[in-house]
Design a protein around this motif. Structure first.
Motif, PDB file in Angstrom:
ATOM      1  N   ASN A   1      -7.056  10.338  -7.217  1.00 34.06           N
ATOM      2  CA  ASN A   1      -6.891   9.062  -6.516  1.00 34.06           C
ATOM      3  C   ASN A   1      -5.721   8.255  -7.080  1.00 34.06           C
ATOM      4  O   ASN A   1      -4.981   7.606  -6.329  1.00 34.06           O
ATOM      5  CB  ASN A   1      -8.184   8.247  -6.620  1.00 34.06           C
ATOM      6  N   SER A   2      -5.546   8.305  -8.383  1.00 32.48           N
ATOM      7  CA  SER A   2      -4.440   7.562  -9.003  1.00 32.48           C
ATOM      8  C   SER A   2      -3.101   8.120  -8.557  1.00 32.48           C
ATOM      9  O   SER A   2      -2.195   7.364  -8.160  1.00 32.48           O
ATOM     10  CB  SER A   2      -4.556   7.631 -10.531  1.00 32.48           C
ATOM     11  N   HIS A   3      -2.948   9.429  -8.603  1.00 34.19           N
ATOM     12  CA  HIS A   3      -1.698  10.047  -8.185  1.00 34.19           C
ATOM     13  C   HIS A   3      -1.443   9.797  -6.697  1.00 34.19           C
ATOM     14  O   HIS A   3      -0.313   9.479  -6.302  1.00 34.19           O
ATOM     15  CB  HIS A   3      -1.714  11.552  -8.468  1.00 34.19           C
ATOM     16  N   GLU A   4      -2.480   9.928  -5.880  1.00 33.77           N
ATOM     17  CA  GLU A   4      -2.297   9.709  -4.437  1.00 33.77           C
ATOM     18  C   GLU A   4      -1.894   8.263  -4.147  1.00 33.77           C
ATOM     19  O   GLU A   4      -1.117   8.016  -3.213  1.00 33.77           O
ATOM     20  CB  GLU A   4      -3.577  10.076  -3.685  1.00 33.77           C
ATOM     21  N   HIS A   5      -2.395   7.347  -4.919  1.00 36.23           N
ATOM     22  CA  HIS A   5      -1.995   5.943  -4.739  1.00 36.23           C
ATOM     23  C   HIS A   5      -0.492   5.793  -4.956  1.00 36.23           C
ATOM     24  O   HIS A   5       0.194   5.125  -4.174  1.00 36.23           O
ATOM     25  CB  HIS A   5      -2.776   5.063  -5.710  1.00 36.23           C
ATOM     26  N   TRP A   6       0.024   6.429  -6.000  1.00 32.77           N
ATOM     27  CA  TRP A   6       1.469   6.362  -6.263  1.00 32.77           C
ATOM     28  C   TRP A   6       2.253   7.058  -5.157  1.00 32.77           C
ATOM     29  O   TRP A   6       3.279   6.548  -4.709  1.00 32.77           O
ATOM     30  CB  TRP A   6       1.779   7.005  -7.615  1.00 32.77           C
ATOM     31  N   TRP A   7       1.781   8.214  -4.718  1.00 28.81           N
ATOM     32  CA  TRP A   7       2.498   8.960  -3.675  1.00 28.81           C
ATOM     33  C   TRP A   7       2.530   8.185  -2.361  1.00 28.81           C
ATOM     34  O   TRP A   7       3.536   8.201  -1.654  1.00 28.81           O
ATOM     35  CB  TRP A   7       1.853  10.323  -3.472  1.00 28.81           C
ATOM     36  N   LYS A   8       1.424   7.528  -2.026  1.00 26.96           N
ATOM     37  CA  LYS A   8       1.405   6.715  -0.804  1.00 26.96           C
ATOM     38  C   LYS A   8       2.424   5.588  -0.882  1.00 26.96           C
ATOM     39  O   LYS A   8       3.084   5.265   0.110  1.00 26.96           O
ATOM     40  CB  LYS A   8      -0.001   6.134  -0.582  1.00 26.96           C
ATOM     41  N   GLN A   9       2.552   4.982  -2.044  1.00 27.07           N
ATOM     42  CA  GLN A   9       3.539   3.921  -2.211  1.00 27.07           C
ATOM     43  C   GLN A   9       4.959   4.458  -2.026  1.00 27.07           C
ATOM     44  O   GLN A   9       5.813   3.801  -1.433  1.00 27.07           O
ATOM     45  CB  GLN A   9       3.402   3.279  -3.594  1.00 27.07           C
ATOM     46  N   ILE A  10       5.216   5.649  -2.527  1.00 32.57           N
ATOM     47  CA  ILE A  10       6.528   6.274  -2.322  1.00 32.57           C
ATOM     48  C   ILE A  10       6.748   6.537  -0.846  1.00 32.57           C
ATOM     49  O   ILE A  10       7.835   6.272  -0.304  1.00 32.57           O
ATOM     50  CB  ILE A  10       6.630   7.582  -3.133  1.00 32.57           C
ATOM     51  N   ALA A  11       5.737   7.059  -0.158  1.00 38.00           N
ATOM     52  CA  ALA A  11       5.851   7.327   1.283  1.00 38.00           C
ATOM     53  C   ALA A  11       6.146   6.045   2.053  1.00 38.00           C
ATOM     54  O   ALA A  11       6.967   6.028   2.982  1.00 38.00           O
ATOM     55  CB  ALA A  11       4.571   7.983   1.796  1.00 38.00           C
ATOM     56  N   GLU A  12       5.476   4.964   1.680  1.00 33.11           N
ATOM     57  CA  GLU A  12       5.707   3.678   2.351  1.00 33.11           C
ATOM     58  C   GLU A  12       7.138   3.185   2.108  1.00 33.11           C
ATOM     59  O   GLU A  12       7.790   2.666   3.022  1.00 33.11           O
ATOM     60  CB  GLU A  12       4.694   2.655   1.851  1.00 33.11           C
ATOM     61  N   ALA A  13       7.626   3.348   0.882  1.00 31.16           N
ATOM     62  CA  ALA A  13       8.992   2.931   0.567  1.00 31.16           C
ATOM     63  C   ALA A  13      10.007   3.761   1.348  1.00 31.16           C
ATOM     64  O   ALA A  13      11.003   3.214   1.851  1.00 31.16           O
ATOM     65  CB  ALA A  13       9.241   3.064  -0.936  1.00 31.16           C
ATOM     66  N   GLN A  14       9.744   5.052   1.489  1.00 31.05           N
ATOM     67  CA  GLN A  14      10.640   5.920   2.253  1.00 31.05           C
ATOM     68  C   GLN A  14      10.625   5.539   3.725  1.00 31.05           C
ATOM     69  O   GLN A  14      11.659   5.539   4.399  1.00 31.05           O
ATOM     70  CB  GLN A  14      10.225   7.386   2.080  1.00 31.05           C
ATOM     71  N   ALA A  15       9.446   5.220   4.244  1.00 31.70           N
ATOM     72  CA  ALA A  15       9.330   4.845   5.656  1.00 31.70           C
ATOM     73  C   ALA A  15      10.109   3.556   5.929  1.00 31.70           C
ATOM     74  O   ALA A  15      10.798   3.443   6.943  1.00 31.70           O
ATOM     75  CB  ALA A  15       7.860   4.679   6.033  1.00 31.70           C
ATOM     76  N   LEU A  16       9.999   2.589   5.036  1.00 31.08           N
ATOM     77  CA  LEU A  16      10.726   1.328   5.202  1.00 31.08           C
ATOM     78  C   LEU A  16      12.235   1.545   5.146  1.00 31.08           C
ATOM     79  O   LEU A  16      12.998   0.888   5.854  1.00 31.08           O
ATOM     80  CB  LEU A  16      10.315   0.333   4.124  1.00 31.08           C
ATOM     81  N   ALA A  17      12.651   2.505   4.318  1.00 36.60           N
ATOM     82  CA  ALA A  17      14.077   2.795   4.188  1.00 36.60           C
ATOM     83  C   ALA A  17      14.585   3.691   5.309  1.00 36.60           C
ATOM     84  O   ALA A  17      15.795   3.882   5.453  1.00 36.60           O
ATOM     85  CB  ALA A  17      14.348   3.454   2.839  1.00 36.60           C
ATOM     86  N   GLY A  18      13.657   4.251   6.094  1.00 39.94           N
ATOM     87  CA  GLY A  18      14.047   5.144   7.177  1.00 39.94           C
ATOM     88  C   GLY A  18      14.539   6.489   6.704  1.00 39.94           C
ATOM     89  O   GLY A  18      15.327   7.154   7.388  1.00 39.94           O
ATOM     90  N   THR A  19      14.084   6.918   5.527  1.00 42.09           N
ATOM     91  CA  THR A  19      14.518   8.195   4.970  1.00 42.09           C
ATOM     92  C   THR A  19      13.388   9.212   5.020  1.00 42.09           C
ATOM     93  O   THR A  19      12.216   8.864   5.171  1.00 42.09           O
ATOM     94  CB  THR A  19      14.992   8.027   3.521  1.00 42.09           C
ATOM     95  N   GLN A  20      13.759  10.474   4.878  1.00 40.69           N
ATOM     96  CA  GLN A  20      12.804  11.576   4.981  1.00 40.69           C
ATOM     97  C   GLN A  20      12.144  11.830   3.632  1.00 40.69           C
ATOM     98  O   GLN A  20      12.822  11.973   2.610  1.00 40.69           O
ATOM     99  CB  GLN A  20      13.528  12.852   5.425  1.00 40.69           C
ATOM    100  N   LEU A  21      10.826  11.882   3.620  1.00 40.88           N
ATOM    101  CA  LEU A  21      10.099  12.180   2.396  1.00 40.88           C
ATOM    102  C   LEU A  21       9.908  13.685   2.252  1.00 40.88           C
ATOM    103  O   LEU A  21       9.454  14.351   3.180  1.00 40.88           O
ATOM    104  CB  LEU A  21       8.733  11.488   2.407  1.00 40.88           C
ATOM    105  N   THR A  22      10.262  14.215   1.095  1.00 37.65           N
ATOM    106  CA  THR A  22       9.993  15.614   0.784  1.00 37.65           C
ATOM    107  C   THR A  22       9.086  15.682  -0.433  1.00 37.65           C
ATOM    108  O   THR A  22       9.151  14.829  -1.326  1.00 37.65           O
ATOM    109  CB  THR A  22      11.296  16.395   0.502  1.00 37.65           C
ATOM    110  N   PHE A  23       8.246  16.705  -0.469  1.00 39.30           N
ATOM    111  CA  PHE A  23       7.374  16.880  -1.621  1.00 39.30           C
ATOM    112  C   PHE A  23       7.141  18.363  -1.874  1.00 39.30           C
ATOM    113  O   PHE A  23       7.172  19.185  -0.957  1.00 39.30           O
ATOM    114  CB  PHE A  23       6.028  16.175  -1.421  1.00 39.30           C
ATOM    115  N   THR A  24       6.932  18.683  -3.141  1.00 35.95           N
ATOM    116  CA  THR A  24       6.607  20.041  -3.569  1.00 35.95           C
ATOM    117  C   THR A  24       5.297  20.004  -4.344  1.00 35.95           C
ATOM    118  O   THR A  24       5.220  19.323  -5.383  1.00 35.95           O
ATOM    119  CB  THR A  24       7.709  20.605  -4.488  1.00 35.95           C
TER     120      THR A  24
END
Length: 271
Positions: free
Chosen positions: A210-233
């Motif tokens: 849950n802690s890691h997913e919270h951070w990842w969601k915040q990154i996804a939200e920041a990418q969405a606001l910036a209009g950039t593509q999120l990639t993850f491995t």
């Protein structure tokens, strides 16, 4: 938002062609690995450059190149590897950059040169938050991000959790800064005593997940606001990253299935 899932070749088995076929059939958008001539050194199996290029095209997989700075001149090592990586036209470069033992002044000199060559080749570089490297703690990373506003990250917070022996409850300011500067995520779940839980779906690691997913969601939200593509491995690794059963040398979970579970999970939470 639509996210792009990337599969690391770390821990993959079988022929290179069978690896690419399996990755494509599982719905991944690309692969992440060192340059073909360096795969055997870091991942333990040989890779032919012509075959590697052909397989990328055949399976329509995008490529994230990995570089690992070393030697007495880390900056020159970075420059040489990035310039070679640029010949493969990767969508980005993930770098294990500099060393934790360098002084801040030495690290700053490295990143000044790293940013110059990144601008020269025109390919975004994410410097990974990795143990043993310049970005090994939230506070050292924060100092570098303040010094260099153009610096970008590959966020692998499992390393920070391990180094700090906590879920980073006291690192909110540095986390917020790192999240805003992240261009790629390694979605591995760490815990206070190690960089990789045996399986992220195990209920005993729900707090860590849950802690890691919270951070990842915040990154996804920041990418969405910036209009950039999120990639993850979903970069879970084989033994010794993957725990083993005592006296048997057998991994406690199936690495392919763990990565696939994490892929599907992140795609769901980022919808």
């Amino acid at each position: 938002m639509k996210v792009k899932s990337i599969k690391s070749l770390w821990g993959m088995e079988g022929s290179l062609e069978s690896q690419f076929e399996l990755i494509a059939s599982a719905g991944y958008d690309g692969i992440e690995s060192p340059l073909p001539n360096m795969i055997e050194k870091f991942f333990g199996f040989p890779a032919d450059e012509k075959q590697f290029r052909r397989l990328l095209e055949q399976y329509s997989l995008q490529y994230i190149a990995m570089v690992f700075t070393d030697g007495i001149n880390h900056a020159q090592s970075f420059i040489d590897q990035v310039e070679r990586a640029a010949e493969w036209a990767p969508i980005m470069i993930n770098s294990h950059s500099a060393r934790d033992s360098m002084t801040f002044e030495e690290q700053a000199e490295f990143f000044e040169q790293a940013l110059a060559v990144e601008q020269k080749v025109g390919i975004p570089v994410g410097h990974e938050t990795h143990r043993g490297r310049a970005m090994f703690t939230p506070w050292t990373t924060g100092a570098l991000l303040r010094e260099f506003p153009e610096l970008k990250l590959t966020a692998d917070f499992s390393h920070w959790v391990c180094v700090c022996e906590s879920l980073l409850e006291d690192q909110k300011e540095h986390l917020e800064m790192a999240i805003k500067r992240t261009i790629h995520i390694h979605t591995r779940v760490g815990y206070a005593q190690g960089p990789q839980v045996p399986h992220p779906g195990a209920p005993e690691y729900s707090l860590e997940l849950n802690s890691h997913e919270h951070w990842w969601k915040q990154i996804a939200e920041a990418q969405a606001l910036a209009g950039t593509q999120l990639t993850f491995t979903p970069e879970f690794g084989p033994p010794p990253y993957m725990p083993r059963l005592p006296f048997t040398n057998q991994p406690v979970a199936d690495l392919w299935q763990v990565c696939l579970w994490m892929k599907k999970r992140l795609e769901q939470i980022c919808e």
